[in-house]
Design a protein around this motif. Structure first.
Motif: not given
Length: 177
Positions: A125-134
């Motif tokens: 992943a990239n450092l700017t990728d956001k965490a998933g939700h759930g």
């Protein structure tokens, strides 16, 4: 008095002095702290690994177990929003305590499995990728970036490896980087 090359302390720990890329620094220092954790455990007997250190209240092996749960919570449950158990039944006490019937090799293997999963997620992943939700984060506005999560993991390791320095000195007088 002049020191020999073997006596001169390293100028920097972690990634090489020429590394300036944020991603490489975060991942490199995280790996360095994981390796440092293992170095600080090296040479401890089975009894020393398992006996809670007074006045800290936890054993070195309990710290390893805790850090495995930390890796899981922040990377698999947090970043990947995987449906995994985030906390052991029994809460903090169970997270920090290793039962007499649990082999040291089992605790170390579980820790290594979490590190491997976290590393795989971080490198894909990239450092700017956001965490998933759930998982840990229930909505997109709660979800931090991978960079923020890795920074948090880095400070967890820095704090706990420093605490292990104190524990090791109390156990057998060993000190060091």
């Amino acid at each position: 008095m002049q020191r020999s090359p073997e006596q001169v302390p390293a100028l920097l720990d972690g990634p090489g002095v020429d590394v300036s890329d944020t991603r490489e620094l975060l991942l490199g220092y995280l790996e360095w702290y994981r390796e440092t954790l293992m170095r600080k455990l090296s040479g401890l007997s089975e009894d020393q690994l398992r006996t809670p250190v007074h006045p800290l209240g936890w054993s070195p092996l309990g710290l390893v177990q805790h850090l495995g749960w930390v890796e899981r919570r922040w990377m698999r449950w947090g970043f990947a929003a995987a449906d995994v158990l985030a906390y052991p039944p029994g809460g903090d006490e169970a997270e920090w305590s290793v039962s007499a019937g649990t082999p040291t090799a089992e605790v170390m293997a579980a820790y290594r499995e979490e590190v491997s999963a976290a590393t795989s997620l971080a490198t894909a992943a990239n450092l700017t990728d956001k965490a998933g939700h759930g998982g840990r984060f229930q909505s997109p506005d709660q979800a931090p970036s991978l960079g923020r999560i890795l920074f948090h993991l880095l400070q967890e390791y820095a704090r706990h490896v420093g605490q292990l320095d104190v524990a090791r000195e109390l156990i057998d007088g060993e000190t060091g980087e």
